[in-house]
Scaffold this motif. Structure first.
Motif, PDB file in Angstrom:
ATOM      1  N   HIS A  51      -8.629  -6.464  56.164  1.00 47.03           N
ATOM      2  CA  HIS A  51      -9.142  -6.178  54.817  1.00 47.03           C
ATOM      3  C   HIS A  51      -8.819  -7.324  53.855  1.00 47.03           C
ATOM      4  O   HIS A  51      -9.688  -7.755  53.085  1.00 47.03           O
ATOM      5  CB  HIS A  51      -8.537  -4.865  54.327  1.00 47.03           C
ATOM      6  CG  HIS A  51      -8.947  -4.498  52.936  1.00 47.03           C
ATOM      7  ND1 HIS A  51     -10.213  -4.056  52.617  1.00 47.03           N
ATOM      8  CD2 HIS A  51      -8.241  -4.513  51.767  1.00 47.03           C
ATOM      9  CE1 HIS A  51     -10.282  -3.815  51.317  1.00 47.03           C
ATOM     10  NE2 HIS A  51      -9.103  -4.079  50.788  1.00 47.03           N
ATOM     11  N   ARG A  56     -14.342  -6.643  57.718  1.00 40.89           N
ATOM     12  CA  ARG A  56     -14.465  -5.182  57.807  1.00 40.89           C
ATOM     13  C   ARG A  56     -14.615  -4.790  59.268  1.00 40.89           C
ATOM     14  O   ARG A  56     -15.442  -5.335  59.990  1.00 40.89           O
ATOM     15  CB  ARG A  56     -15.669  -4.677  57.005  1.00 40.89           C
ATOM     16  CG  ARG A  56     -15.791  -3.152  56.996  1.00 40.89           C
ATOM     17  CD  ARG A  56     -16.758  -2.686  55.927  1.00 40.89           C
ATOM     18  NE  ARG A  56     -18.138  -2.987  56.265  1.00 40.89           N
ATOM     19  CZ  ARG A  56     -18.938  -2.176  56.969  1.00 40.89           C
ATOM     20  NH1 ARG A  56     -18.464  -1.019  57.427  1.00 40.89           N
ATOM     21  NH2 ARG A  56     -20.184  -2.514  57.212  1.00 40.89           N
ATOM     22  N   GLY A  57     -13.782  -3.846  59.702  1.00 44.68           N
ATOM     23  CA  GLY A  57     -13.864  -3.354  61.064  1.00 44.68           C
ATOM     24  C   GLY A  57     -14.995  -2.359  61.215  1.00 44.68           C
ATOM     25  O   GLY A  57     -15.157  -1.457  60.378  1.00 44.68           O
ATOM     26  N   LEU A  95      -8.268   3.839  59.483  1.00 44.48           N
ATOM     27  CA  LEU A  95      -9.608   3.256  59.428  1.00 44.48           C
ATOM     28  C   LEU A  95     -10.394   3.822  58.247  1.00 44.48           C
ATOM     29  O   LEU A  95     -11.096   3.086  57.543  1.00 44.48           O
ATOM     30  CB  LEU A  95     -10.338   3.526  60.738  1.00 44.48           C
ATOM     31  CG  LEU A  95      -9.736   2.864  61.982  1.00 44.48           C
ATOM     32  CD1 LEU A  95     -10.431   3.363  63.244  1.00 44.48           C
ATOM     33  CD2 LEU A  95      -9.822   1.353  61.895  1.00 44.48           C
ATOM     34  N   PHE A 100     -13.417   1.498  57.331  1.00 49.38           N
ATOM     35  CA  PHE A 100     -13.793   0.913  58.617  1.00 49.38           C
ATOM     36  C   PHE A 100     -14.378   1.990  59.523  1.00 49.38           C
ATOM     37  O   PHE A 100     -14.152   3.184  59.347  1.00 49.38           O
ATOM     38  CB  PHE A 100     -12.574   0.309  59.316  1.00 49.38           C
ATOM     39  CG  PHE A 100     -11.995  -0.910  58.640  1.00 49.38           C
ATOM     40  CD1 PHE A 100     -12.586  -1.467  57.510  1.00 49.38           C
ATOM     41  CD2 PHE A 100     -10.844  -1.509  59.142  1.00 49.38           C
ATOM     42  CE1 PHE A 100     -12.039  -2.595  56.900  1.00 49.38           C
ATOM     43  CE2 PHE A 100     -10.302  -2.635  58.549  1.00 49.38           C
ATOM     44  CZ  PHE A 100     -10.891  -3.178  57.413  1.00 49.38           C
TER      45      PHE A 100
END
Length: 266
Positions: A51, A56-57, A95, A100
């Motif tokens: 982050h 961004r996951g 998350l 995410f």
């Protein structure tokens, strides 16, 4: 040089593979002989690093869709193999805090049981049927990890079809929707395995290592462990880019030399 018809098209035309992180379990463990577990605190630090660095996951499904639009530059794929129950308990809340998403690869015939395939590792609970249904309903991508957590290389065509097509049907019946992602157990992959995955109708598949099979149905991933802080994650990203460059050079089709003009030496 004519293309070898035995090679998959993905191996003949390599393209940049996105950065995908490979997780297994997020939990507190005193013993972890296979190095598959990341503590909840360390996992939170790793997501915070993503982050803070402007990344961004996302799930692999979302990542590949963004790549098709040319918008994947700050996205990182997050994958969780084996379908451990601690994904729902420890990973999902972190998350969600960062906005995410992720992909969980599950073994549909072992849901609600334990990781019996890890003979020397700690026994870990797997996600239950209800948990998998709830996760999918909340927007998390669920992919197949085959049946029985069995390595695919060396299996007969019938066994490969069972591992790929039958596992997909089992999950789609469970979730009431399409399952488009596959993950090779143990990261073990060969040419017959990739062909079986494609024949089963998967849009993509995740492996581990870069190889001549690297492509949409053998996506390389970066292992993440409990020792990986910010510096190591940065180094692993650099290593991924270097391996991509080497793989691309190694398997790119040879360039044709321009034809000699009239009167020039041949």
């Amino acid at each position: 040089m004519a293309a070898d018809p035995r090679l998959p098209a993905q191996a003949l035309t390599p393209r940049l593979a996105p950065w995908i992180l490979m997780y297994h379990s997020v939990a507190e463990e005193d013993e972890d002989p296979y190095l598959l577990t990341v503590s909840p605190d360390r996992f939170a630090e790793q997501m915070d690093w993503l982050h803070r660095t402007g990344r961004r996951g996302v799930s692999v499904r979302e990542l590949l869709a963004a790549q098709a639009r040319g918008r994947e530059s700050r996205l990182v794929g997050l994958t969780f193999d084996d379908g451990y129950a601690d994904f729902a308990r420890h990973a999902v809340p972190v998350l969600r805090e960062y906005g995410f998403t992720a992909t969980a690869y599950v073994v549909p015939d072992l849901l609600g049981r334990e990781n019996d395939w890890d003979a020397e590792g700690p026994r870990k609970k797997l996600l239950t049927v209800q948990q998998v249904v709830e996760l999918a309903g909340s927007g998390w991508e669920i992919g197949s990890h085959g049946l029985g957590h069995q390595a695919l290389p060396g299996l007969s065509p019938a066994a490969l079809e069972r591992q790929t097509a039958d596992s997909r049907r089992a999950l789609e019946d469970l979730l009431g929707g399409p399952v488009t992602g596959f993950c090779y157990p143990y990261g073990a992959v060969d040419l017959p395995a990739t062909r079986a995955v494609q024949d089963a109708g998967y849009d993509y598949a995740c492996a581990i290592d870069h190889s001549w099979l690297t492509g949409r149905h053998a996506l390389p991933r970066c292992y993440v462990g409990d020792r990986d802080g910010a510096w190591r994650l940065r180094a692993k990203h650099g290593r991924h880019r270097w391996r991509e460059a080497v793989t691309g050079l190694r398997w790119a089709p040879p360039k044709q030399l321009p034809k000699a003009a009239a009167g020039e030496p041949r």
